[in-house]
Design a protein around this motif. Structure first.
Motif, PDB file in Angstrom:
ATOM      1  N   ARG A  79      -1.868   1.093  -3.041  1.00 49.77           N
ATOM      2  CA  ARG A  79      -1.596   0.768  -4.448  1.00 49.77           C
ATOM      3  C   ARG A  79      -1.090  -0.667  -4.586  1.00 49.77           C
ATOM      4  NH1 ARG A  79       2.576   3.935  -5.552  1.00 49.77           N
ATOM      5  NH2 ARG A  79       1.200   5.743  -5.605  1.00 49.77           N
ATOM      6  N   THR A  80      -0.190  -1.063  -3.694  1.00 50.63           N
ATOM      7  CA  THR A  80       0.315  -2.437  -3.728  1.00 50.63           C
ATOM      8  C   THR A  80      -0.835  -3.432  -3.587  1.00 50.63           C
ATOM      9  OG1 THR A  80       2.409  -1.742  -2.760  1.00 50.63           O
ATOM     10  CG2 THR A  80       1.856  -4.081  -2.566  1.00 50.63           C
ATOM     11  N   ALA A  81      -1.755  -3.142  -2.657  1.00 48.77           N
ATOM     12  CA  ALA A  81      -2.880  -4.057  -2.416  1.00 48.77           C
ATOM     13  C   ALA A  81      -3.841  -4.082  -3.606  1.00 48.77           C
ATOM     14  CB  ALA A  81      -3.617  -3.644  -1.141  1.00 48.77           C
ATOM     15  N   VAL A  82      -4.078  -2.922  -4.201  1.00 47.61           N
ATOM     16  CA  VAL A  82      -4.988  -2.866  -5.357  1.00 47.61           C
ATOM     17  C   VAL A  82      -4.394  -3.640  -6.530  1.00 47.61           C
ATOM     18  CG1 VAL A  82      -5.765  -1.309  -7.191  1.00 47.61           C
ATOM     19  CG2 VAL A  82      -6.359  -0.832  -4.834  1.00 47.61           C
ATOM     20  N   GLU A  83      -3.078  -3.491  -6.727  1.00 45.05           N
ATOM     21  CA  GLU A  83      -2.437  -4.202  -7.845  1.00 45.05           C
ATOM     22  C   GLU A  83      -2.448  -5.710  -7.599  1.00 45.05           C
ATOM     23  OE1 GLU A  83       1.227  -2.028  -8.133  1.00 45.05           O
ATOM     24  OE2 GLU A  83       0.270  -0.390  -9.260  1.00 45.05           O
ATOM     25  N   TRP A  84      -2.223  -6.122  -6.335  1.00 46.73           N
ATOM     26  CA  TRP A  84      -2.329  -7.551  -6.001  1.00 46.73           C
ATOM     27  C   TRP A  84      -3.764  -8.044  -6.253  1.00 46.73           C
ATOM     28  CZ3 TRP A  84      -5.383 -10.181  -2.490  1.00 46.73           C
ATOM     29  CH2 TRP A  84      -5.053 -11.535  -2.315  1.00 46.73           C
ATOM     30  N   THR A  85      -4.730  -7.234  -5.826  1.00 45.62           N
ATOM     31  CA  THR A  85      -6.147  -7.596  -6.004  1.00 45.62           C
ATOM     32  C   THR A  85      -6.491  -7.767  -7.478  1.00 45.62           C
ATOM     33  OG1 THR A  85      -6.780  -6.440  -3.970  1.00 45.62           O
ATOM     34  CG2 THR A  85      -8.527  -6.831  -5.585  1.00 45.62           C
ATOM     35  N   ALA A  86      -6.013  -6.826  -8.301  1.00 47.11           N
ATOM     36  CA  ALA A  86      -6.299  -6.896  -9.741  1.00 47.11           C
ATOM     37  C   ALA A  86      -5.825  -8.226 -10.329  1.00 47.11           C
ATOM     38  CB  ALA A  86      -5.631  -5.724 -10.455  1.00 47.11           C
ATOM     39  N   GLY A  87      -4.688  -8.719  -9.809  1.00 45.05           N
ATOM     40  CA  GLY A  87      -4.153  -9.989 -10.294  1.00 45.05           C
ATOM     41  C   GLY A  87      -4.946 -11.202  -9.828  1.00 45.05           C
ATOM     42  N   GLN A  88      -5.740 -11.039  -8.784  1.00 41.42           N
ATOM     43  CA  GLN A  88      -6.542 -12.144  -8.248  1.00 41.42           C
ATOM     44  C   GLN A  88      -7.902 -12.274  -8.930  1.00 41.42           C
ATOM     45  OE1 GLN A  88      -5.444 -14.226  -5.557  1.00 41.42           O
ATOM     46  NE2 GLN A  88      -3.567 -13.186  -6.153  1.00 41.42           N
ATOM     47  N   LEU A  89      -8.417 -11.146  -9.446  1.00 40.46           N
ATOM     48  CA  LEU A  89      -9.808 -11.127  -9.916  1.00 40.46           C
ATOM     49  C   LEU A  89     -10.021 -12.029 -11.131  1.00 40.46           C
ATOM     50  CD1 LEU A  89     -10.728  -7.333  -9.607  1.00 40.46           C
ATOM     51  CD2 LEU A  89     -11.314  -9.206  -8.029  1.00 40.46           C
ATOM     52  N   THR A  90     -11.067 -12.806 -11.081  1.00 43.78           N
ATOM     53  CA  THR A  90     -11.489 -13.574 -12.252  1.00 43.78           C
ATOM     54  C   THR A  90     -12.273 -12.642 -13.168  1.00 43.78           C
ATOM     55  OG1 THR A  90     -13.576 -14.138 -11.196  1.00 43.78           O
ATOM     56  CG2 THR A  90     -11.731 -15.654 -10.826  1.00 43.78           C
ATOM     57  N   PRO A  91     -12.445 -13.016 -14.441  1.00 40.32           N
ATOM     58  CA  PRO A  91     -13.269 -12.166 -15.316  1.00 40.32           C
ATOM     59  C   PRO A  91     -14.671 -11.940 -14.747  1.00 40.32           C
ATOM     60  CG  PRO A  91     -12.044 -13.767 -16.620  1.00 40.32           C
ATOM     61  CD  PRO A  91     -11.804 -14.115 -15.171  1.00 40.32           C
ATOM     62  N   ALA A  92     -15.261 -12.969 -14.151  1.00 42.45           N
ATOM     63  CA  ALA A  92     -16.616 -12.818 -13.594  1.00 42.45           C
ATOM     64  C   ALA A  92     -16.619 -11.851 -12.416  1.00 42.45           C
ATOM     65  CB  ALA A  92     -17.157 -14.180 -13.163  1.00 42.45           C
ATOM     66  N   ALA A  93     -15.572 -11.911 -11.599  1.00 36.52           N
ATOM     67  CA  ALA A  93     -15.487 -11.007 -10.448  1.00 36.52           C
ATOM     68  C   ALA A  93     -15.336  -9.562 -10.909  1.00 36.52           C
ATOM     69  CB  ALA A  93     -14.318 -11.410  -9.548  1.00 36.52           C
ATOM     70  N   SER A  94     -14.474  -9.339 -11.904  1.00 36.12           N
ATOM     71  CA  SER A  94     -14.299  -7.983 -12.448  1.00 36.12           C
ATOM     72  C   SER A  94     -15.599  -7.452 -13.039  1.00 36.12           C
ATOM     73  CB  SER A  94     -13.235  -7.971 -13.545  1.00 36.12           C
ATOM     74  OG  SER A  94     -11.976  -8.281 -13.013  1.00 36.12           O
ATOM     75  N   GLU A  95     -16.301  -8.347 -13.722  1.00 33.66           N
ATOM     76  CA  GLU A  95     -17.556  -7.942 -14.360  1.00 33.66           C
ATOM     77  C   GLU A  95     -18.582  -7.515 -13.308  1.00 33.66           C
ATOM     78  OE1 GLU A  95     -20.868 -10.018 -17.201  1.00 33.66           O
ATOM     79  OE2 GLU A  95     -18.838 -10.851 -17.225  1.00 33.66           O
ATOM     80  N   TRP A  96     -18.638  -8.258 -12.203  1.00 36.35           N
ATOM     81  CA  TRP A  96     -19.581  -7.930 -11.133  1.00 36.35           C
ATOM     82  C   TRP A  96     -19.241  -6.572 -10.535  1.00 36.35           C
ATOM     83  CZ3 TRP A  96     -19.414  -6.995  -5.862  1.00 36.35           C
ATOM     84  CH2 TRP A  96     -20.654  -7.033  -5.208  1.00 36.35           C
ATOM     85  N   LEU A  97     -17.945  -6.331 -10.286  1.00 33.50           N
ATOM     86  CA  LEU A  97     -17.534  -5.028  -9.725  1.00 33.50           C
ATOM     87  C   LEU A  97     -17.895  -3.897 -10.683  1.00 33.50           C
ATOM     88  CD1 LEU A  97     -13.970  -5.764  -8.275  1.00 33.50           C
ATOM     89  CD2 LEU A  97     -16.060  -5.310  -6.967  1.00 33.50           C
TER      90      LEU A  97
END
Ligand code: ZN
Length: 240
Positions: A79-97
């Motif tokens: 969970r800690t890693a996922v929350e850190w990851t969420a903070g790193q993602l750019t809008p384009a990266a989130s869109e691709w996922l």
């Protein structure tokens, strides 16, 4: 066509580059989910997969990182890693996922992260679970990840056998139904810390597994810098 099969990259760019180099030459990349989560380079990994025009599916960590599912189902470190990851993602990266579906059919192959009947969550750890999934996909073959353990489950005499591959093991796809796991790129869990991947040759109809060393210490240092949990840093060198 030669297809690089990869799964569970988990934000580990060094491992991804090592596996892709070892599988060259290939015509396509199919990824089986969990592109991000755990590792220190989620956006760089997504950019690398975009540049390779990778097709694939969404894993549970991908879905959690873009806020699509709750992190309540994850253990503390994940969970800690996922929350850190969420903070790193750019809008384009989130869109691709988010654009990756939960299951996908490519010719004779169904792609899913966990299993075809429960793509985000089921772990196919046994031949009996694999057998229970045969009715959940219509193609001869299925490709999964999620366990981070390389394996193939093949139909034999009305049951399923488990084939445990080593580096260089070749499986012939002969029409019997098979579920293939290429193993984990970014966080192997079968006791071998080398990154795992496989090459599918749709002409020869073979799958060849590969184990590939990568810069584990450099990835661990990047995780320390990012403040990711020590347990996740340690397990990379343990391969478990
Ligand atoms: Zn995973």
């Amino acid at each position: 066509m030669r297809v690089a099969l990869i799964s569970d990259v988990h934000g580990n760019l060094s491992a991804l580059e090592a596996v892709l180099s070892a599988l060259e030459p290939f015509d396509a990349v199919w990824q089986l989910g969990d592109v991000v989560g755990y590792g220190p380079e989620p956006v760089a990994v997504i950019r690398r997969l975009q540049s390779a025009a990778a097709a694939g599916v969404r894993g549970n960590h991908d879905a959690a990182a873009i806020g699509e599912i709750s992190t309540d189902w994850f253990n503390d470190a994940a969970r800690t890693a996922v929350e850190w990851t969420a903070g790193q993602l750019t809008p384009a990266a989130s869109e691709w996922l988010g654009a990756n579906p939960q299951t996908k059919v490519e010719g004779d192959f169904t792609l899913a992260h966990g299993s075809p009947r429960d793509p985000l969550w089921e772990y196919l750890f046994s031949a009996s679970l694999a057998r229970a999934n045969l009715g959940a996909f219509a193609t001869p073959y299925c490709l999964v990840g999620h366990t981070h353990v390389p394996v193939a489950f093949r139909e034999v005499d009305g049951g399923m056998e488990a084939i445990v591959p080593r580096d260089g093991t070749i499986l012939e796809l002969d029409g019997r139904r098979v579920i293939v796991n290429p193993g984990g790129v970014g966080q192997p869990r079968d006791g071998d810390p080398r990154a795992s991947g496989a090459l599918l040759d749709t002409g020869a109809m073979t799958v060849t597994w590969r184990r590939v060393p990568y810069q584990i210490a450099a990835t661990q240092q990047a995780m320390r810098t990012a403040g990711l949990p020590q347990r996740l840093i340690d397990r990379l060198e343990q391969g478990f």
